[in-house]
Design a protein around this motif. Structure first.
Motif, PDB file in Angstrom:
ATOM      1  N   GLN A 203       0.817  -1.197   0.000  1.00 20.23           N
ATOM      2  CA  GLN A 203       0.000   0.000   0.000  1.00 20.23           C
ATOM      3  C   GLN A 203       0.853   1.249   0.000  1.00 20.23           C
ATOM      4  O   GLN A 203       1.946   1.253   0.559  1.00 20.23           O
ATOM      5  CB  GLN A 203      -0.848   0.048   1.267  1.00 20.23           C
ATOM      6  CG  GLN A 203      -1.834  -1.045   1.426  1.00 20.23           C
ATOM      7  CD  GLN A 203      -2.474  -0.984   2.787  1.00 20.23           C
ATOM      8  OE1 GLN A 203      -1.789  -1.167   3.781  1.00 20.23           O
ATOM      9  NE2 GLN A 203      -3.749  -0.732   2.834  1.00 20.23           N
TER      10      GLN A 203
ATOM     11  N   LEU B  13      -4.296  -7.606   3.231  1.00 23.54           N
ATOM     12  CA  LEU B  13      -4.262  -7.184   1.834  1.00 23.54           C
ATOM     13  C   LEU B  13      -3.984  -8.376   0.936  1.00 23.54           C
ATOM     14  O   LEU B  13      -3.042  -9.131   1.150  1.00 23.54           O
ATOM     15  CB  LEU B  13      -3.166  -6.130   1.640  1.00 23.54           C
ATOM     16  CG  LEU B  13      -2.990  -5.565   0.235  1.00 23.54           C
ATOM     17  CD1 LEU B  13      -4.192  -4.744  -0.178  1.00 23.54           C
ATOM     18  CD2 LEU B  13      -1.723  -4.723   0.176  1.00 23.54           C
TER      19      LEU B  13
ATOM     20  N   TRP C 281      -3.845  -5.365  -4.755  1.00 21.12           N
ATOM     21  CA  TRP C 281      -3.515  -3.937  -4.716  1.00 21.12           C
ATOM     22  C   TRP C 281      -3.416  -3.405  -6.135  1.00 21.12           C
ATOM     23  O   TRP C 281      -2.731  -3.986  -6.977  1.00 21.12           O
ATOM     24  CB  TRP C 281      -2.189  -3.727  -3.987  1.00 21.12           C
ATOM     25  CG  TRP C 281      -1.731  -2.305  -4.019  1.00 21.12           C
ATOM     26  CD1 TRP C 281      -0.714  -1.786  -4.763  1.00 21.12           C
ATOM     27  CD2 TRP C 281      -2.266  -1.212  -3.276  1.00 21.12           C
ATOM     28  NE1 TRP C 281      -0.597  -0.444  -4.533  1.00 21.12           N
ATOM     29  CE2 TRP C 281      -1.542  -0.065  -3.621  1.00 21.12           C
ATOM     30  CE3 TRP C 281      -3.307  -1.086  -2.354  1.00 21.12           C
ATOM     31  CZ2 TRP C 281      -1.802   1.188  -3.080  1.00 21.12           C
ATOM     32  CZ3 TRP C 281      -3.576   0.156  -1.815  1.00 21.12           C
ATOM     33  CH2 TRP C 281      -2.828   1.274  -2.175  1.00 21.12           C
TER      34      TRP C 281
ATOM     35  N   SER D 165      -6.077   4.625  -5.728  1.00 23.12           N
ATOM     36  CA  SER D 165      -5.486   3.355  -5.297  1.00 23.12           C
ATOM     37  C   SER D 165      -6.601   2.512  -4.684  1.00 23.12           C
ATOM     38  O   SER D 165      -7.525   3.034  -4.075  1.00 23.12           O
ATOM     39  CB  SER D 165      -4.355   3.577  -4.297  1.00 23.12           C
ATOM     40  OG  SER D 165      -4.805   4.292  -3.175  1.00 23.12           O
TER      41      SER D 165
ATOM     42  N   GLY E 179      -7.313  -1.157  -2.500  1.00 22.41           N
ATOM     43  CA  GLY E 179      -6.874  -2.334  -1.774  1.00 22.41           C
ATOM     44  C   GLY E 179      -8.047  -3.267  -1.564  1.00 22.41           C
ATOM     45  O   GLY E 179      -9.142  -2.825  -1.201  1.00 22.41           O
TER      46      GLY E 179
END
Length: 124
Positions: free
Chosen positions: A19, A78, A81, A88, A90
């Motif tokens: 991340q 996670l 990704w 972004s 996740g």
């Protein structure tokens, strides 16, 4: 030579699957706010477009239902990704007190939530 290649592959994979700092902060705060029942703070972290997509009551009802059915969110693992210059995303395996759910959080570059999905965990 094989060790160097293996190390390089592991490093590239770890870097590609981590991340960014802004998204991590948003995700961590989401977890805190969900567990303390501060749905207003979660709602305030939404982008203006996200706030217009559904009513505040709708989001609060969803959060309340998930919390009642699944309890507190204990961990987010996670497993996917995606990052683009403007957003972004996740995808997480969310471990709750009473089960597991898929949790997907998408943020814009300003750190506002532009997408949020909490689904019952399904094995394909």
């Amino acid at each position: 030579m094989k060790r160097i290649l293996l190390l390089l592959l592991l490093l590239i994979n770890a870097t590609a699957f981590s991340q960014n700092e802004t998204h991590k902060k948003v995700t961590d705060q989401f977890m805190i706010d969900f567990n303390t029942g501060d749905f207003e703070h979660i709602y305030q972290s939404f982008s203006p477009e996200m706030k217009k997509s559904k009513s505040k009551k709708y989001f609060f009802d969803v959060f309340s239902k998930v919390k009642k059915e699944s309890g507190n969110l204990q961990q987010l693992n996670l497993y996917d990704w995606r990052e683009k210059p403007w957003k972004s995303r996740g995808v997480y395996e969310g471990k709750f007190e009473f089960g597991t759910r898929n949790v997907q959080i998408t943020t814009n570059k300003q750190g506002e939530i532009i997408g949020l999905y909490i689904k019952k965990y399904a094995i394909l």
